[in-house]
Design a protein around this motif. Sequence first.
Motif, PDB file in Angstrom:
ATOM      1  N   PRO A  95       0.864  -1.276  -0.072  1.00  0.00           N
ATOM      2  CA  PRO A  95      -0.145  -0.289   0.079  1.00  0.00           C
ATOM      3  C   PRO A  95       0.769   1.309   0.082  1.00  0.00           C
ATOM      4  CG  PRO A  95       0.038  -0.682   2.333  1.00  0.00           C
ATOM      5  CD  PRO A  95       0.966  -1.661   1.129  1.00  0.00           C
ATOM      6  N   GLU A  96       0.250   2.267  -0.645  1.00  0.00           N
ATOM      7  CA  GLU A  96       0.952   3.551  -0.505  1.00  0.00           C
ATOM      8  C   GLU A  96       0.278   4.474   0.609  1.00  0.00           C
ATOM      9  OE1 GLU A  96       2.038   2.008  -4.253  1.00  0.00           O
ATOM     10  OE2 GLU A  96       0.081   2.196  -3.249  1.00  0.00           O
ATOM     11  N   LEU A  97      -0.833   3.819   1.113  1.00  0.00           N
ATOM     12  CA  LEU A  97      -1.531   4.392   2.234  1.00  0.00           C
ATOM     13  C   LEU A  97      -2.390   3.567   2.956  1.00  0.00           C
ATOM     14  CD1 LEU A  97      -2.141   7.653   3.338  1.00  0.00           C
ATOM     15  CD2 LEU A  97      -4.147   7.200   2.003  1.00  0.00           C
ATOM     16  N   ILE A  98      -2.169   3.729   4.426  1.00  0.00           N
ATOM     17  CA  ILE A  98      -3.219   2.702   5.151  1.00  0.00           C
ATOM     18  C   ILE A  98      -4.170   3.682   5.835  1.00  0.00           C
ATOM     19  CG2 ILE A  98      -3.185   1.317   7.471  1.00  0.00           C
ATOM     20  CD1 ILE A  98      -0.333   0.694   6.689  1.00  0.00           C
ATOM     21  N   LEU A  99      -5.488   3.296   5.580  1.00  0.00           N
ATOM     22  CA  LEU A  99      -6.419   3.870   6.420  1.00  0.00           C
ATOM     23  C   LEU A  99      -6.834   2.615   7.518  1.00  0.00           C
ATOM     24  CD1 LEU A  99      -9.406   5.059   3.945  1.00  0.00           C
ATOM     25  CD2 LEU A  99      -8.029   6.455   5.401  1.00  0.00           C
ATOM     26  N   LEU A 100      -7.001   3.410   8.851  1.00  0.00           N
ATOM     27  CA  LEU A 100      -7.054   2.569  10.048  1.00  0.00           C
ATOM     28  C   LEU A 100      -8.295   3.035  10.808  1.00  0.00           C
ATOM     29  CD1 LEU A 100      -5.731   0.418  11.897  1.00  0.00           C
ATOM     30  CD2 LEU A 100      -4.291   1.947  12.576  1.00  0.00           C
ATOM     31  N   ASP A 101      -9.272   2.107  10.890  1.00  0.00           N
ATOM     32  CA  ASP A 101     -10.159   2.345  11.924  1.00  0.00           C
ATOM     33  C   ASP A 101      -9.700   2.017  13.360  1.00  0.00           C
ATOM     34  OD1 ASP A 101     -12.556   2.564  13.518  1.00  0.00           O
ATOM     35  OD2 ASP A 101     -13.588   0.731  12.301  1.00  0.00           O
ATOM     36  N   LEU A 102      -9.987   2.521  14.301  1.00  0.00           N
ATOM     37  CA  LEU A 102      -9.232   2.430  15.738  1.00  0.00           C
ATOM     38  C   LEU A 102      -9.861   1.214  16.148  1.00  0.00           C
ATOM     39  CD1 LEU A 102      -8.738   5.943  17.133  1.00  0.00           C
ATOM     40  CD2 LEU A 102      -7.314   4.352  16.090  1.00  0.00           C
ATOM     41  N   SER A 103     -11.178   0.878  16.021  1.00  0.00           N
ATOM     42  CA  SER A 103     -12.006  -0.089  16.771  1.00  0.00           C
ATOM     43  C   SER A 103     -12.287  -1.400  15.843  1.00  0.00           C
ATOM     44  CB  SER A 103     -13.465   0.622  17.209  1.00  0.00           C
ATOM     45  OG  SER A 103     -13.997   0.838  16.141  1.00  0.00           O
ATOM     46  N   ILE A 104     -10.942  -1.862  15.340  1.00  0.00           N
ATOM     47  CA  ILE A 104     -10.940  -2.970  14.690  1.00  0.00           C
ATOM     48  C   ILE A 104     -10.811  -4.339  15.607  1.00  0.00           C
ATOM     49  CG2 ILE A 104     -10.623  -2.211  12.194  1.00  0.00           C
ATOM     50  CD1 ILE A 104      -7.422  -2.776  12.885  1.00  0.00           C
ATOM     51  N   PRO A 105     -11.317  -5.502  15.555  1.00  0.00           N
ATOM     52  CA  PRO A 105     -11.003  -6.585  16.602  1.00  0.00           C
ATOM     53  C   PRO A 105      -9.626  -7.169  16.344  1.00  0.00           C
ATOM     54  CG  PRO A 105     -12.489  -7.177  14.624  1.00  0.00           C
ATOM     55  CD  PRO A 105     -12.231  -5.724  14.329  1.00  0.00           C
ATOM     56  N   GLY A 106      -9.319  -8.092  17.166  1.00  0.00           N
ATOM     57  CA  GLY A 106      -8.117  -8.811  16.928  1.00  0.00           C
ATOM     58  C   GLY A 106      -6.941  -8.048  17.396  1.00  0.00           C
TER      59      GLY A 106
ATOM     60  N   GLU B  76      -2.710  -0.239  18.533  1.00  0.00           N
ATOM     61  CA  GLU B  76      -1.674  -1.324  18.440  1.00  0.00           C
ATOM     62  C   GLU B  76      -0.972  -1.320  17.031  1.00  0.00           C
ATOM     63  OE1 GLU B  76      -2.274  -5.023  21.392  1.00  0.00           O
ATOM     64  OE2 GLU B  76      -4.367  -4.416  20.455  1.00  0.00           O
ATOM     65  N   CYS B  77      -1.834  -1.414  16.134  1.00  0.00           N
ATOM     66  CA  CYS B  77      -1.478  -1.629  14.951  1.00  0.00           C
ATOM     67  C   CYS B  77      -0.520  -0.533  14.361  1.00  0.00           C
ATOM     68  CB  CYS B  77      -2.529  -1.981  13.894  1.00  0.00           C
ATOM     69  SG  CYS B  77      -3.232  -3.588  14.045  1.00  0.00           S
ATOM     70  N   LEU B  78      -1.102   0.737  14.664  1.00  0.00           N
ATOM     71  CA  LEU B  78      -0.216   1.884  14.578  1.00  0.00           C
ATOM     72  C   LEU B  78       0.902   1.982  15.132  1.00  0.00           C
ATOM     73  CD1 LEU B  78      -0.246   4.748  13.195  1.00  0.00           C
ATOM     74  CD2 LEU B  78      -1.364   5.414  15.076  1.00  0.00           C
ATOM     75  N   ARG B  79       1.266   1.497  16.282  1.00  0.00           N
ATOM     76  CA  ARG B  79       2.548   1.541  17.223  1.00  0.00           C
ATOM     77  C   ARG B  79       3.389   0.267  16.298  1.00  0.00           C
ATOM     78  NH1 ARG B  79       0.486   0.244  21.905  1.00  0.00           N
ATOM     79  NH2 ARG B  79      -0.187   2.545  22.148  1.00  0.00           N
ATOM     80  N   GLU B  80       2.980  -0.853  16.235  1.00  0.00           N
ATOM     81  CA  GLU B  80       3.952  -1.678  15.332  1.00  0.00           C
ATOM     82  C   GLU B  80       4.293  -1.157  13.948  1.00  0.00           C
ATOM     83  OE1 GLU B  80       2.386  -6.047  15.242  1.00  0.00           O
ATOM     84  OE2 GLU B  80       1.529  -5.733  17.346  1.00  0.00           O
ATOM     85  N   ILE B  81       3.404  -0.516  13.113  1.00  0.00           N
ATOM     86  CA  ILE B  81       3.754  -0.075  11.878  1.00  0.00           C
ATOM     87  C   ILE B  81       4.843   0.804  12.012  1.00  0.00           C
ATOM     88  CG2 ILE B  81       2.910   1.212   9.914  1.00  0.00           C
ATOM     89  CD1 ILE B  81       0.232  -0.016  10.524  1.00  0.00           C
TER      90      ILE B  81
END
Length: 153
Positions: free
Chosen positions: A64-75, A80-85
């Motif tokens: 991806p050139e860009l990531i759109l991220l909903d904060l309330s995703i499961p799993g 947490e994902c933002l921090r890891e990315i």
Amino acid sequence: MIKPREIPTILYAEDDPNDIALCKAAREEAQVQFEFRFVLDGLQLMDYLGRKGKFADTLKFPSPELILLDLSIPGKSGQECLREIKQNPETRAIPVVIFSTCNEASVIRTMYESGAASYIVKPMHFLELIEVWETLDRYWFKTSILPDLGLAM
């Protein structure tokens, strides 16, 4: 000057099928020049970026050139994902735009402090969503210069 891919990819982490359908319809209506790839939770997002499991096929699942991220995703939460990315040298240069219903100042501040490139509160009306896609396309893919990541993830 680096020439971007002809059709850039936005990887969107969103678990609501109704939101996904609306996003696809609004993208078609906006006639923008980007493709969506959807993942349904934070674990899938990280698997996609890490080229694990079903996401190993780079033709079917381009970087991806860009990531759109909903904060309330499961799993795994969006935060947490933002921090890891942003901690991973292979993915940290990918801009992450938070796309959430939450408009709390403390959450917005935390997301920027964690490395979000932008924060958008999800619009309530279809026409506003079309406008968001047009703005994303114009800014991220026509105005700004994104890094050529050449990701070998």
